[in-house]
Structure formats: structure tokens, C-alpha cells
Design a protein around this motif. Structure first.
Motif, mmCIF file in Angstrom:
data_model
loop_
_atom_site.group_PDB
_atom_site.id
_atom_site.type_symbol
_atom_site.label_atom_id
_atom_site.label_comp_id
_atom_site.label_asym_id
_atom_site.label_seq_id
_atom_site.Cartn_x
_atom_site.Cartn_y
_atom_site.Cartn_z
ATOM 1 N N VAL A 80 -17.529 -7.456 9.486
ATOM 2 C CA VAL A 80 -16.063 -7.859 9.192
ATOM 3 C C VAL A 80 -15.346 -6.401 9.573
ATOM 4 C CG1 VAL A 80 -14.401 -8.062 7.142
ATOM 5 C CG2 VAL A 80 -16.945 -9.123 7.157
ATOM 6 N N VAL A 81 -16.015 -5.410 9.020
ATOM 7 C CA VAL A 81 -15.438 -4.043 9.661
ATOM 8 C C VAL A 81 -16.544 -2.806 9.615
ATOM 9 C CG1 VAL A 81 -12.954 -4.269 8.748
ATOM 10 C CG2 VAL A 81 -14.625 -3.500 6.955
ATOM 11 N N ARG A 82 -16.378 -1.824 9.933
ATOM 12 C CA ARG A 82 -17.351 -0.860 9.914
ATOM 13 C C ARG A 82 -17.004 0.162 8.810
ATOM 14 N NH1 ARG A 82 -18.149 3.588 14.829
ATOM 15 N NH2 ARG A 82 -19.720 4.861 13.612
ATOM 16 N N TYR A 83 -15.610 0.486 8.848
ATOM 17 C CA TYR A 83 -15.356 1.408 7.738
ATOM 18 C C TYR A 83 -14.875 0.992 6.556
ATOM 19 C CZ TYR A 83 -15.143 4.436 11.793
ATOM 20 O OH TYR A 83 -15.572 5.175 12.934
ATOM 21 N N TRP A 84 -15.879 0.294 5.569
ATOM 22 C CA TRP A 84 -15.470 -0.213 4.327
ATOM 23 C C TRP A 84 -14.940 0.814 3.453
ATOM 24 C CZ3 TRP A 84 -14.971 -5.107 3.176
ATOM 25 C CH2 TRP A 84 -15.453 -6.022 4.097
ATOM 26 N N GLU A 85 -15.031 2.061 3.449
ATOM 27 C CA GLU A 85 -14.239 2.902 2.609
ATOM 28 C C GLU A 85 -12.918 2.679 2.615
ATOM 29 O OE1 GLU A 85 -15.876 5.396 6.239
ATOM 30 O OE2 GLU A 85 -16.290 3.611 5.374
ATOM 31 N N TRP A 86 -12.580 1.935 3.833
ATOM 32 C CA TRP A 86 -10.925 1.748 3.842
ATOM 33 C C TRP A 86 -10.605 0.433 3.352
ATOM 34 C CZ3 TRP A 86 -10.939 3.731 9.671
ATOM 35 C CH2 TRP A 86 -10.788 5.142 9.708
ATOM 36 N N ALA A 87 -11.333 -0.189 2.576
ATOM 37 C CA ALA A 87 -11.412 -1.526 2.252
ATOM 38 C C ALA A 87 -9.914 -2.099 1.607
ATOM 39 C CB ALA A 87 -12.565 -2.272 1.467
ATOM 40 N N GLN A 88 -9.506 -1.034 0.657
ATOM 41 C CA GLN A 88 -8.132 -1.310 0.128
ATOM 42 C C GLN A 88 -7.586 0.063 -0.203
ATOM 43 O OE1 GLN A 88 -8.408 -2.143 -4.420
ATOM 44 N NE2 GLN A 88 -10.614 -2.908 -3.564
ATOM 45 N N GLY A 89 -6.144 -0.180 -0.222
ATOM 46 C CA GLY A 89 -5.531 0.850 -0.807
ATOM 47 C C GLY A 89 -5.134 1.969 0.106
ATOM 48 N N TYR A 90 -4.565 3.178 -0.377
ATOM 49 C CA TYR A 90 -4.091 3.949 0.594
ATOM 50 C C TYR A 90 -5.056 5.165 1.005
ATOM 51 C CZ TYR A 90 -1.621 8.437 1.818
ATOM 52 O OH TYR A 90 -0.905 9.588 2.593
ATOM 53 N N HIS A 91 -5.122 5.549 2.294
ATOM 54 C CA HIS A 91 -5.986 6.495 2.808
ATOM 55 C C HIS A 91 -5.245 7.122 3.757
ATOM 56 C CE1 HIS A 91 -9.173 4.033 1.206
ATOM 57 N NE2 HIS A 91 -8.637 2.874 1.583
ATOM 58 N N GLN A 92 -5.689 8.668 3.733
ATOM 59 C CA GLN A 92 -5.246 9.597 4.952
ATOM 60 C C GLN A 92 -6.500 9.581 5.619
ATOM 61 O OE1 GLN A 92 -2.543 11.485 3.931
ATOM 62 N NE2 GLN A 92 -2.180 12.107 6.065
ATOM 63 N N VAL A 93 -6.130 9.266 7.309
ATOM 64 C CA VAL A 93 -7.112 9.212 8.297
ATOM 65 C C VAL A 93 -6.720 10.276 9.373
ATOM 66 C CG1 VAL A 93 -8.360 7.728 10.010
ATOM 67 C CG2 VAL A 93 -7.397 6.742 8.066
ATOM 68 N N SER A 94 -7.233 11.254 9.129
ATOM 69 C CA SER A 94 -6.825 12.713 10.031
ATOM 70 C C SER A 94 -5.331 13.011 9.610
ATOM 71 C CB SER A 94 -6.931 12.290 11.481
ATOM 72 O OG SER A 94 -8.132 12.438 11.667
ATOM 73 N N GLN A 95 -4.335 12.922 10.482
ATOM 74 C CA GLN A 95 -2.855 13.112 10.132
ATOM 75 C C GLN A 95 -2.243 11.867 9.798
ATOM 76 O OE1 GLN A 95 -2.042 16.428 9.785
ATOM 77 N NE2 GLN A 95 -4.255 16.891 10.123
ATOM 78 N N ASN A 96 -3.018 10.827 10.146
ATOM 79 C CA ASN A 96 -2.260 9.425 9.657
ATOM 80 C C ASN A 96 -2.497 8.980 8.344
ATOM 81 O OD1 ASN A 96 -1.478 9.836 12.525
ATOM 82 N ND2 ASN A 96 -3.125 8.482 13.430
ATOM 83 N N GLN A 97 -1.524 8.068 8.165
ATOM 84 C CA GLN A 97 -1.435 7.282 6.867
ATOM 85 C C GLN A 97 -1.826 5.959 7.082
ATOM 86 O OE1 GLN A 97 1.208 8.909 3.638
ATOM 87 N NE2 GLN A 97 2.434 9.182 5.538
ATOM 88 N N LEU A 98 -2.891 5.216 6.224
ATOM 89 C CA LEU A 98 -3.256 3.841 6.448
ATOM 90 C C LEU A 98 -3.059 3.470 4.911
ATOM 91 C CD1 LEU A 98 -4.775 1.335 7.604
ATOM 92 C CD2 LEU A 98 -6.897 2.867 6.908
ATOM 93 N N TYR A 99 -2.726 2.302 4.994
ATOM 94 C CA TYR A 99 -2.654 1.180 3.743
ATOM 95 C C TYR A 99 -3.354 0.047 3.961
ATOM 96 C CZ TYR A 99 -1.642 -0.725 -0.740
ATOM 97 O OH TYR A 99 -2.016 -1.260 -1.947
ATOM 98 N N VAL A 100 -4.290 -0.519 3.160
ATOM 99 C CA VAL A 100 -4.874 -1.930 3.500
ATOM 100 C C VAL A 100 -4.378 -2.562 2.355
ATOM 101 C CG1 VAL A 100 -7.072 -2.918 3.845
ATOM 102 C CG2 VAL A 100 -6.608 -0.487 4.761
ATOM 103 N N ASN A 101 -3.977 -3.878 2.688
ATOM 104 C CA ASN A 101 -3.545 -4.684 1.632
ATOM 105 C C ASN A 101 -4.939 -5.743 1.174
ATOM 106 O OD1 ASN A 101 -2.682 -7.674 0.812
ATOM 107 N ND2 ASN A 101 -0.744 -6.740 0.652
ATOM 108 N N ARG A 102 -4.855 -5.967 -0.023
ATOM 109 C CA ARG A 102 -6.204 -7.005 -0.215
ATOM 110 C C ARG A 102 -6.050 -8.240 -0.046
ATOM 111 N NH1 ARG A 102 -5.165 -3.789 -4.950
ATOM 112 N NH2 ARG A 102 -4.255 -5.504 -5.955
ATOM 113 N N GLY A 103 -4.863 -8.816 0.384
ATOM 114 C CA GLY A 103 -4.543 -10.227 0.996
ATOM 115 C C GLY A 103 -4.568 -11.158 -0.385
ATOM 116 N N LEU A 104 -4.162 -12.318 0.265
ATOM 117 C CA LEU A 104 -3.780 -13.307 -0.975
ATOM 118 C C LEU A 104 -4.904 -14.263 -0.909
ATOM 119 C CD1 LEU A 104 0.049 -13.966 -0.287
ATOM 120 C CD2 LEU A 104 -0.844 -12.759 -2.118
#
Length: 275
Positions: A231-255
Motif C-alpha cells: 500500500v505504502v512504504r511510509y506508514w508513519e504518514w498514514a494520516q494527518g499533518y506531517h513535516q517532510v524536510s521543508q515541505n508540509q504534507l496532510y493525509v486525509n483518512r478517506g471516506l
């Protein structure tokens, strides 16, 4: 799927800081929806209606959809589009496709056409400017497609220009580290489905524990969620807000919800305010 296995809809709110955000866009409201899996099984009509109502109640400036509208057969996209046409926003609706939307050779075209017919702008390695030239929306091809190639897309933008990137699979955040990404919106993981309060998605910790088991014995270890590594390699980013180096990532849990269901991982509508 019955709400007992899915959980009640959650409207998650967050504020995201973006450097050099134009003053006219301060307080801009975005709504993200993801991973519908509209196939008559994984998303109830009641939950979909509730998500649409919650979105419209927020009075968003822009609605962003991050893929997996169907599961395998693309035919249900037409019925889903009939419902999604009730979404309302000031600057329109922009979308990318997920891996399930390109499952068959004809899936991409059928899903894209159905969404386009209701006014949704589907981006496939494209840049759109609904908010003006100073905050572009970048939509990438799905990570698992042969056309995923962010380089020529990202190189079109000046490094001084803030941007929002839509990419279904959050693993792409690792690749996108080499460019400026003020906010990446992704889905795909369904939040991990089974989450332990204070610990996080079980799937993330399960992988670490499994490594301690001898390889010959691993196939005897039960795992309800299937082969998570596919499914994914980086399960630590499975949901919510994350700082990835200088970038910002938000992962929605879906419907949409797969078996065995969700635990402490409710389906999500995300309301994002920019500052």
C-alpha cells in the motif's frame, strides 16, 4: 458499509502556514475529500450525503479531491458524479486520480470524463490557477501509473512561488522533497484503518514487530489488514499533518472503508485554513 464498522464522519480542522502567501489569500478555506471507493459496498449513501453537506456548510473557497472515487469497476463513477455535483465552492473543484481510478485500461478516461462533466477539473501532471498566478494548484499523475513524473511539472514553477500539490499516494512526499511544496494533500492509506489511541496505526508498528520474527515463520503470523507493504512504504504518514524536510504534507483518512472496518480512525472531511 454499516456505520458500526465505519465510524461517524469527522470534520477535521487545521490551519496551515504558507510562506509568502498573498495577503488576499489569508484565511482561504479549503476542503479536502478523498478515497470514496463508491461501489455500493464501501461507502454508504448516508455517509456520502453527510460529507457533502459538511463540505457545503463550511462554505469553502476551493474543494480538492485526492483520488480513488471507485474501487475497480469504473461504472459507479457516474452515480457518484451525480451526487458530487451538489458540492459548492467559490473557486471550483480540482481533483487528481488514485490507483483505483486507473485499474482498467478504460478507467482513467471514464472517471475523468464523468468528473469533468459536472465541472470538476481533473489534473494529471498539470498546473491550474484558480486562485491566481501566486498560488498554483499542482495535480500529479498517480504514483503507480507509468506517467508519474513530477520533474517537468514542478520545473515550470518559480521557486519563489508558493504552491499546493495534489498527489494521491503520500509516499510521493519523499520524492517531492527536492522541490518546494508548501502543502501536499494526499489520501490512499485510509488512515491505517485500525488505530490505537496514543500509539497510532497498528500497521506501522506491526511492520516493525514482524521484522523480529524469522522469515520462515512470518507467513504464520496473522494480519487482518493484508500485505501493508504493497500500500505504502511510509506508514508513519498514514494520516494527518506531517513535516517532510521543508515541505508540509496532510493525509486525509478517506471516506470509504475496507474490511475489517475502522477503529479509532473515522472517515474524514478536512477543512484547511491558510495563513
Amino acid at each position: 458499509m454499516h456505520w458500526l464498522f465505519t465510524g461517524r464522519l469527522s470534520v477535521d480542522k487545521l490551519t496551515v502556514k504558507i510562506a509568502e502567501l498573498p495577503p488576499r489569500l489569508q484565511g482561504l478555506k479549503l476542503v479536502q475529500l478523498s478515497d470514496f471507493h463508491y461501489d455500493g459496498l464501501r461507502l454508504s449513501e448516508e455517509l456520502l450525503a453527510e460529507a457533502i453537506a459538511a463540505t457545503n456548510e463550511a462554505e469553502p473557497d476551493l474543494i480538492l479531491l485526492t483520488g480513488d472515487y471507485v474501487t475497480d469497476d469504473p461504472t459507479p463513477i457516474h452515480q457518484l458524479a451525480f451526487r458530487l455535483k451538489h458540492l459548492q465552492s467559490r473557486y471550483g473543484i480540482y481533483a487528481v486520480l488514485g490507483n483505483h481510478d486507473i485499474h482498467y485500461s478504460h478507467s482513467k478516461a471514464e472517471v475523468t470524463k464523468a468528473l469533468t462533466n459536472i465541472g470538476v477539473h481533473v489534473l494529471w501532471n498539470e498546473i491550474a490557477y484558480p486562485l491566481g498566478q501566486d498560488l498554483p494548484i499542482v495535480g500529479l499523475a498517480d504514483y503507480w501509473s507509468k506517467e508519474f513524473n513530477p520533474t517537468p511539472v514542478m520545473q515550470q514553477l518559480n521557486t519563489a512561488t508558493p504552491r499546493i500539490v495534489l498527489s494521491h499516494n503520500p509516499d510521493t512526499a519523499k520524492i517531492l522533497e527536492q522541490w518546494r511544496v508548501d502543502l501536499q494533500l494526499s489520501g490512499h492509506t485510509h488512515g491505517g484503518h485500525i488505530v490505537l489511541p496514543g500509539i497510532g496505526p497498528v500497521v506501522y508498528h506491526y511492520k516493525k514487530l514482524l521484522k523480529q520474527v524469522p522469515k520462515k515463520l512470518r507467513r504464520w503470523v496473522p494480519f487482518l489488514l493484508g500485505d501493508c507493504s504493497k500500500v505504502v512504504r511510509y506508514w508513519e504518514w498514514a494520516q494527518g499533518y506531517h513535516q517532510v524536510s521543508q515541505n508540509q504534507l496532510y493525509v486525509n483518512r478517506g471516506l470509504g472503508t475496507y474490511r475489517p472496518g475502522r477503529l479509532f480512525c473515522p472517515p474524514e472531511v478536512t477543512l484547511i485554513t491558510l495563513c
